[in-house]
Design an enzyme around this catalytic site. Structure first.
Site, PDB file in Angstrom:
ATOM      1  N   ARG A  15      -6.470   1.692  51.050  1.00  0.00           N
ATOM      2  CA  ARG A  15      -6.191   2.257  52.384  1.00  0.00           C
ATOM      3  C   ARG A  15      -5.108   1.460  53.116  1.00  0.00           C
ATOM      4  O   ARG A  15      -4.168   2.021  53.121  1.00  0.00           O
ATOM      5  CB  ARG A  15      -7.562   2.120  53.385  1.00  0.00           C
ATOM      6  CG  ARG A  15      -7.467   2.984  54.692  1.00  0.00           C
ATOM      7  CD  ARG A  15      -6.654   2.226  55.637  1.00  0.00           C
ATOM      8  NE  ARG A  15      -7.217   1.073  55.983  1.00  0.00           N
ATOM      9  CZ  ARG A  15      -6.718   0.064  57.080  1.00  0.00           C
ATOM     10  NH1 ARG A  15      -5.461   0.459  57.774  1.00  0.00           N
ATOM     11  NH2 ARG A  15      -7.248  -1.062  57.370  1.00  0.00           N
ATOM     12  N   ASP A  16      -5.266   0.397  53.452  1.00  0.00           N
ATOM     13  CA  ASP A  16      -4.121  -0.432  53.854  1.00  0.00           C
ATOM     14  C   ASP A  16      -2.942  -0.679  52.989  1.00  0.00           C
ATOM     15  O   ASP A  16      -1.748  -0.786  53.648  1.00  0.00           O
ATOM     16  CB  ASP A  16      -4.594  -1.831  54.480  1.00  0.00           C
ATOM     17  CG  ASP A  16      -3.908  -2.538  55.807  1.00  0.00           C
ATOM     18  OD1 ASP A  16      -2.819  -1.997  55.926  1.00  0.00           O
ATOM     19  OD2 ASP A  16      -4.448  -3.302  56.369  1.00  0.00           O
ATOM     20  N   HIS A 206      -9.515  -9.869  59.063  1.00  0.00           N
ATOM     21  CA  HIS A 206      -8.460  -9.088  58.442  1.00  0.00           C
ATOM     22  C   HIS A 206      -7.325  -9.689  58.705  1.00  0.00           C
ATOM     23  O   HIS A 206      -6.686  -9.800  59.927  1.00  0.00           O
ATOM     24  CB  HIS A 206      -8.482  -7.494  59.033  1.00  0.00           C
ATOM     25  CG  HIS A 206      -7.589  -6.767  58.236  1.00  0.00           C
ATOM     26  ND1 HIS A 206      -8.054  -5.618  57.315  1.00  0.00           N
ATOM     27  CD2 HIS A 206      -6.341  -6.497  58.507  1.00  0.00           C
ATOM     28  CE1 HIS A 206      -6.994  -5.097  56.873  1.00  0.00           C
ATOM     29  NE2 HIS A 206      -5.842  -5.497  57.771  1.00  0.00           N
ATOM     30  N   HIS A 208      -2.982 -10.567  57.846  1.00  0.00           N
ATOM     31  CA  HIS A 208      -1.709 -10.040  57.408  1.00  0.00           C
ATOM     32  C   HIS A 208      -0.751 -11.261  57.320  1.00  0.00           C
ATOM     33  O   HIS A 208      -0.899 -12.213  57.786  1.00  0.00           O
ATOM     34  CB  HIS A 208      -1.095  -9.024  58.203  1.00  0.00           C
ATOM     35  CG  HIS A 208      -1.654  -7.772  58.261  1.00  0.00           C
ATOM     36  ND1 HIS A 208      -0.634  -6.428  58.509  1.00  0.00           N
ATOM     37  CD2 HIS A 208      -2.626  -7.413  58.056  1.00  0.00           C
ATOM     38  CE1 HIS A 208      -1.431  -5.629  58.426  1.00  0.00           C
ATOM     39  NE2 HIS A 208      -2.724  -5.891  58.025  1.00  0.00           N
ATOM     40  N   CYS A 239       0.757  -2.162  58.926  1.00  0.00           N
ATOM     41  CA  CYS A 239       0.563  -1.176  59.979  1.00  0.00           C
ATOM     42  C   CYS A 239       1.830  -0.255  60.275  1.00  0.00           C
ATOM     43  O   CYS A 239       2.956  -0.684  60.373  1.00  0.00           O
ATOM     44  CB  CYS A 239       0.258  -1.731  61.049  1.00  0.00           C
ATOM     45  SG  CYS A 239      -0.217  -0.525  62.692  1.00  0.00           S
ATOM     46  N   ASN A 248      -0.242  -7.504  53.450  1.00  0.00           N
ATOM     47  CA  ASN A 248      -1.591  -8.019  53.852  1.00  0.00           C
ATOM     48  C   ASN A 248      -1.808  -9.577  53.051  1.00  0.00           C
ATOM     49  O   ASN A 248      -0.805  -9.547  52.138  1.00  0.00           O
ATOM     50  CB  ASN A 248      -2.559  -6.853  53.185  1.00  0.00           C
ATOM     51  CG  ASN A 248      -2.719  -5.905  53.974  1.00  0.00           C
ATOM     52  OD1 ASN A 248      -3.546  -6.328  54.921  1.00  0.00           O
ATOM     53  ND2 ASN A 248      -2.311  -4.939  53.999  1.00  0.00           N
TER      54      ASN A 248
END
Length: 306
Positions: A15-16, A206, A208, A239, A248
């Site tokens: 996903r990310d 979460h 980055h 993002c 990430n």
């Protein structure tokens, strides 16, 4: 450090890791998921049910969801940004969902087209939908440290959202350093405020690595009681609705940090490096991962002559 000496890592590369990239075929994504499952990771955030126009790389969410039966031992989840996405996800059979709430108006409007307060107000109806389907809802508080549009995020704002999320039916929370500006001191301070506002809640982190602080912030999180972390193999991701928000925390670097510190992850490092190499090939670009470039610890014989 406090016992137990173990952590849970959720892999977010499907996903990310992919959401800011050019779309790749669904079969390539399934190949990546297979490689991730081989690492031993128990939880994978596999896609997001958001507008295909806004995030074309994840337009095949239903296609991916329909194939997850291949890996019955893994807990799969998906990200949503509104009620419509929740309905799509539930129809596709996904009942473990993450709903993102930005702590700033600037990012919230850029990300989902509504204010932060409007996003918070949706937590309760989203939780009702998820719970009616027998699912679980995690609220991820994005922009928990700084916003590229509005500047520094008041920690008290993050804590207030956390309290309202739990009151509105969220089953768990995560704090997200969406643009990678946090440092260990601020990471710990925000965690402490959120814990005070939402005592006893399952809280994740979460991170980055935009400014190279993600591993240090993960360690700070661990020292402040966090036992659940998100990461992406190869450090891929970011993002699409925040300037300079790439990168990430790399799963292999997180595994290396914890395992070499005597903290179990249940994840195989070499298999994780293999998955990162695969994703690099699928995307046709190098990974932003120091560990992938350098490898793990050298055997003593390899260091001879130094």
């Amino acid at each position: 450090m406090t016992a137990p000496a173990q952590v849970e890592i959720r892999e977010v590369a499907p996903r990310d890791g992919l959401q800011i990239e050019a779309p790749i075929p669904a079969e390539a994504k399934l190949q990546l998921i297979d490689a991730l499952v081989a690492t031993g990771v128990g939880r994978i955030e596999v896609t997001s049910f958001v507008s295909p126009r806004a995030v074309p790389a994840l337009a095949d969410a239903e296609t991916i969801a329909a194939q997850l039966h291949r890996w019955p031992g893994v807990v799969f989840s998906a990200l949503v940004a509104g009620v419509g996405g929740v309905r799509r996800a539930l129809t596709a059979g996904m009942t473990r969902l993450e709903y993102v709430v930005s702590a700033s108006d600037g990012h919230s409007v850029a990300n989902v087209g509504r204010t932060s307060e409007e996003s918070v107000a949706l937590i309760a109806p989203i939780a009702d939908l998820v719970h009616a389907a027998g699912g679980e809802l995690e609220v991820i508080i994005a922009i928990a440290f700084d916003c590229p549009f509005d500047g520094p995020t008041p920690p008290e704002r993050v804590a207030a959202i956390a309290a309202r999320a739990i009151a509105s039916g969220a089953d768990s929370l995560s704090i997200a350093d969406t643009v990678g500006t946090a440092t260990p001191r601020r990471t710990g301070a925000v965690i402490d405020l959120v814990r005070a506002a939402a005592p006893g809640i399952d809280l994740g982190l979460h991170l980055h690595n935009t400014r190279g602080q993600s591993s240090a912030n993960a360690w700070s999180g661990y020292l402040h009681g966090i036992r659940r972390f998100d990461s992406s193999v190869g450090g891929f991701g970011g993002c699409p609705f925040a300037p300079a928000a790439s990168g990430n925390l790399a799963t292999e670097e997180l595994v290396y940090l914890f395992e070499d510190s005597g903290i179990a992850t249940g994840i195989d490092l070499e298999a994780t490096l293999d998955a990162a190499r695969l994703l690099s090939r699928l995307l046709g670009k190098p990974a932003d991962s120091n560990l992938l470039r350098a490898g793990g610890r050298l055997a003593p014989s390899s260091a001879a002559g130094r």
